[in-house]
Design an enzyme around this catalytic site. Structure first.
Site, short mmCIF file in Angstrom:
data_model
loop_
_atom_site.label_atom_id
_atom_site.label_comp_id
_atom_site.label_asym_id
_atom_site.label_seq_id
_atom_site.Cartn_x
_atom_site.Cartn_y
_atom_site.Cartn_z
N ARG A 1 -44.26 -7.31 -6.79
CA ARG A 1 -43.65 -7.15 -5.48
C ARG A 1 -42.20 -6.69 -5.62
NH1 ARG A 1 -44.39 -8.78 -0.54
NH2 ARG A 1 -46.15 -10.08 -1.08
N SER B 1 -39.64 -23.15 7.67
CA SER B 1 -40.84 -23.98 7.50
C SER B 1 -40.66 -24.95 6.34
CB SER B 1 -42.06 -23.07 7.24
OG SER B 1 -43.19 -23.84 6.92
N GLY C 1 -41.21 -28.97 3.76
CA GLY C 1 -41.19 -28.97 2.31
C GLY C 1 -42.03 -27.82 1.76
N GLN D 1 -47.18 -25.47 -1.01
CA GLN D 1 -47.91 -24.93 -2.16
C GLN D 1 -46.96 -24.75 -3.33
OE1 GLN D 1 -49.71 -21.12 -1.50
NE2 GLN D 1 -50.57 -20.99 -3.56
N GLU E 1 -42.63 -16.24 -5.78
CA GLU E 1 -41.23 -15.83 -5.66
C GLU E 1 -40.71 -15.99 -4.24
OE1 GLU E 1 -38.21 -12.14 -6.79
OE2 GLU E 1 -40.26 -12.14 -7.55
N ARG F 1 -41.55 -18.31 -2.07
CA ARG F 1 -41.27 -19.74 -1.90
C ARG F 1 -39.98 -20.12 -2.62
NH1 ARG F 1 -46.71 -21.32 -4.24
NH2 ARG F 1 -47.06 -19.08 -4.19
N GLU G 1 -52.64 -12.93 -9.73
CA GLU G 1 -52.34 -13.83 -8.61
C GLU G 1 -51.70 -13.08 -7.45
OE1 GLU G 1 -50.85 -17.76 -9.12
OE2 GLU G 1 -51.33 -17.81 -11.25
#
Length: 300
Positions: free
Chosen positions: A56, A70, A75, A78, A96, A98, A129
């Site tokens: 990305r 959020s 917290g 994931q 990345e 998160r 992933e």
């Protein structure tokens, strides 16, 4: 609630284990490796470096701020995934957004899964992933597939098994990389869809590709209309035009950007205009203070 507290306490306990030089875990055979690898651990953000294999390259700032809000309320639901590089040093495999959002709101720790992998394994894990994510654009996915071919020497058949996609699907993405770079950028920016790109790719001449791309954008052609346009080209049928864009429109955009927007906002404003006059203006900012400055300018 009790389970959540126990889980967090366990994460903190494992974090302490990782900071003990006498328990430095470098492989799955090392002592206490089974307590760390694959478990959720609270890691210091300062000990995590960004993965250079991350496919990305574009992160939507508004979406990032929404995620940060959020995380502030709920917290990090994931955990991110990292691989251990050295003592108390880790490299991000996935998550990345998160990690960036957590940093944005000033968090010092994030929950993380620990993996032990070499560079090739890390590259494969990161790419596979990320390919599964819904918010990668088609060109980013295509580039990820290409990297698996070039750097890991995976065949399309092997990739199909790794990512759970049909070989034909992988092939369709890879073919997008044969498009003229201008058209690839158009797909990434959302001016045309992957379906448009798949239609254009049936033309080998890059100049003709870009001509058709301009028609799609200026006339707002659908994928089916684009396919018909390509078919007519191959059959030698002249394409119909609906109003010729002004020849000096690109010049006007450049001068407007240079002399008006850049000066007013104090930053390099990006302006993209299609032949029909539609387009978008992107105003970059470097910090929250810079963002607030621009908002004040807009609000007068």
């Amino acid at each position: 609630m009790t389970k959540a507290i126990k889980k967090q306490a366990l994460g903190r306990g494992l974090s302490a284990l990782l900071k003990d030089p006498e328990n430095d875990i470098k492989s799955v055979e090392d002592k206490n490796a089974d307590k760390v690898v694959g478990n959720i651990i609270e890691l210091e953000i300062s000990a995590i470096e960004i993965n250079p294999f991350q496919p990305r390259s574009n992160f939507n700032e508004e979406s990032l701020r929404e995620l940060a809000t959020s995380i502030k309320e709920l917290g990090v639901i994931q955990p991110i995934t990292v691989r251990k590089l050295d003592f108390n040093k880790y490299q991000l495999i996935s998550g990345e957004r998160r990690l960036r959002a957590s940093t944005l709101i000033g968090l010092t720790h994030v929950p993380a899964y620990i993996r032990i992998a070499n560079d090739n394994e890390s590259l494969v894990m990161a790419l596979v992933e990320n390919i599964q994510r819904h918010d990668l654009d088609p060109i980013e996915i295509a580039l990820s597939y290409q990297r698996l071919i070039d750097e890991i020497q995976l065949t399309q058949e092997q990739m199909s098994e790794r990512v759970g996609k049909k070989r034909s699907t992988i092939s369709n993405y890879l073919r997008l990389l044969k498009l003229d770079p201008i058209i690839q950028t158009g797909i990434r920016d959302g001016f045309i869809s992957m379906g448009h790109g798949r239609a254009i790719i049936n033309i080998e001449d890059l100049d003709v590709q870009t001509d058709i791309y301009q028609k799609i954008v200026s006339q707002n052609l659908s994928v089916r209309e684009t396919e018909a346009l390509v078919k007519n080209y191959h059959e030698g049928v002249p394409a119909k035009t609906e109003g010729k864009p002004k020849a000096d429109s690109a010049f006007v955009v450049r001068e407007t950007q240079k002399n008006t927007f850049n000066d007013y906002f104090g930053s390099k404003v990006d302006i993209k205009v299609a032949g029909n006059g539609k387009g978008k203006i992107t105003i970059p900012f470097n910090s929250e203070a810079d963002f607030n400055r621009i908002i004040k300018l807009i609000n007068g």
